[in-house]
Enzyme design. Structure first.
Site, short mmCIF file in Angstrom:
data_model
loop_
_atom_site.label_atom_id
_atom_site.label_comp_id
_atom_site.label_asym_id
_atom_site.label_seq_id
_atom_site.Cartn_x
_atom_site.Cartn_y
_atom_site.Cartn_z
N LYS A 284 0.83 -1.21 0.00
CA LYS A 284 0.00 0.00 0.00
C LYS A 284 0.86 1.26 0.00
O LYS A 284 0.37 2.35 -0.27
CB LYS A 284 -0.95 0.00 1.19
CG LYS A 284 -0.27 -0.03 2.55
CD LYS A 284 -1.32 -0.10 3.66
CE LYS A 284 -0.67 -0.15 5.04
NZ LYS A 284 -1.69 -0.27 6.12
N ARG A 285 2.15 1.11 0.31
CA ARG A 285 3.05 2.25 0.26
C ARG A 285 3.31 2.69 -1.18
O ARG A 285 3.61 3.85 -1.45
CB ARG A 285 4.38 1.90 0.93
CG ARG A 285 4.27 1.64 2.42
CD ARG A 285 5.62 1.26 3.01
NE ARG A 285 5.52 0.97 4.44
CZ ARG A 285 6.55 0.57 5.18
NH1 ARG A 285 7.74 0.40 4.62
NH2 ARG A 285 6.38 0.33 6.46
#
Length: 291
Positions: A101-102
């Site tokens: 998700k980064r």
């Protein structure tokens, strides 16, 4: 405590994709199962929970494979039936790194908010590491010829075709360009189906209203006509909003770079006469006569 080498040299794990995998007991650390406050750790809790819910198949990411021999040992110690394990390949970014998700959107709601259809997302995710029987996964994903390889699946078709035995062992790259293409195909499929076309209208109307474009209820058929007209130019539902301006508003910015270029390319005295004549004819048409 993990059994000693004399008692149990290896722990065998049977995986649907990888077959039998043998883990030497010397490579398995003794595991804390209960914390000092009496709360179970993940390994104990997951095994007890799965057994209590009568889980027959444990399907998870391959990063859990090293933990599986610990779980198998617990099932044996409790004398419980061991479920069938399947460890799926990791999802990867285009650069080959693990999807995070980064770096990317990973929540389904993120994609729904961007205008992707649930059916398209399901279709796309199914093809991440899987292909229909008798087809090569990479060739399937790289080839847009639907006559040669079926890429677009409805939910009932996926239920019929999907089999864990056809899942690939290597990591699957999350290709947003492929998702865009699959989503555009699902949008067109729905718009071509009279029964489902109005579902697309109902999905797009709130997006238009949120962007400041008001569409009257009695204009739903006109909205459907608009959607079908521009369907070949969209990848997501949000793209309809970008193309809607001239269909639902008479406000045209003639000073925009695009308008100025068009005037330079086609504007001349005869063109102006044609525009004035056409405008006078349009003004004579009653709104109720438009279709």
């Amino acid at each position: 405590r993990v059994p000693g080498v004399e008692e149990m040299p290896v722990v065998d794990v049977f995986d649907t994709l990888r077959g039998k995998i043998s883990f030497p007991t010397t490579s398995i650390d003794d595991q804390i199962l209960l914390k000092s406050d009496g709360m179970p750790t993940y390994h104990l809790a997951s095994v007890v929970d799965d057994y209590s819910m009568q889980i027959s198949h444990v399907i998870r990411g391959e990063e859990w494979l090293p933990s599986t021999p610990k779980h198998v040992l617990l099932y044996k110690m409790f004398d419980w039936k061991i479920p069938k394990f399947t460890h799926l390949p990791l999802l990867l970014n285009p650069d080959g790194s693990k999807l995070s998700k980064r770096q990317s959107d990973v929540a389904v709601t993120d994609y729904l908010n961007k205008g992707y259809l649930p059916s398209a997302l399901l279709n796309f995710v199914a093809l991440l590491g899987w292909s229909p029987a008798g087809t090569d996964l990479q060739e399937l994903l790289l080839n847009d010829d639907e006559e040669e390889h079926k890429v677009i699946f409805t939910y009932p078709e996926l239920i019929k075709e999907f089999n864990l035995k056809n899942v690939n062992k290597s990591g699957a790259v999350v290709d947003i360009d492929r998702l865009n293409w699959i989503n555009s195909m699902h949008i067109r499929m729905m718009l071509d189906d009279d029964d489902k076309a109005h579902e697309v209208v109902e999905l797009v109307l709130p997006l238009l209203e949120a962007s400041g474009i008001e569409v009257k209820k009695e204009k739903k058929e006109s909205t459907l006509l608009f959607l079908r007209t521009v369907a070949s130019r969209v990848h997501t539902l949000n793209d309809f909003v970008r193309l809607a301006g001239h269909f639902f508003s008479l406000d045209v910015n003639l000073e925009s770079p695009t308008a100025k270029k068009m005037k330079d390319d086609v504007w001349h005295d005869k063109a102006w006469d044609m525009v004035q004549t056409t405008s006078r004819h349009i003004e004579l048409i009653k709104e109720t006569e438009w279709s």
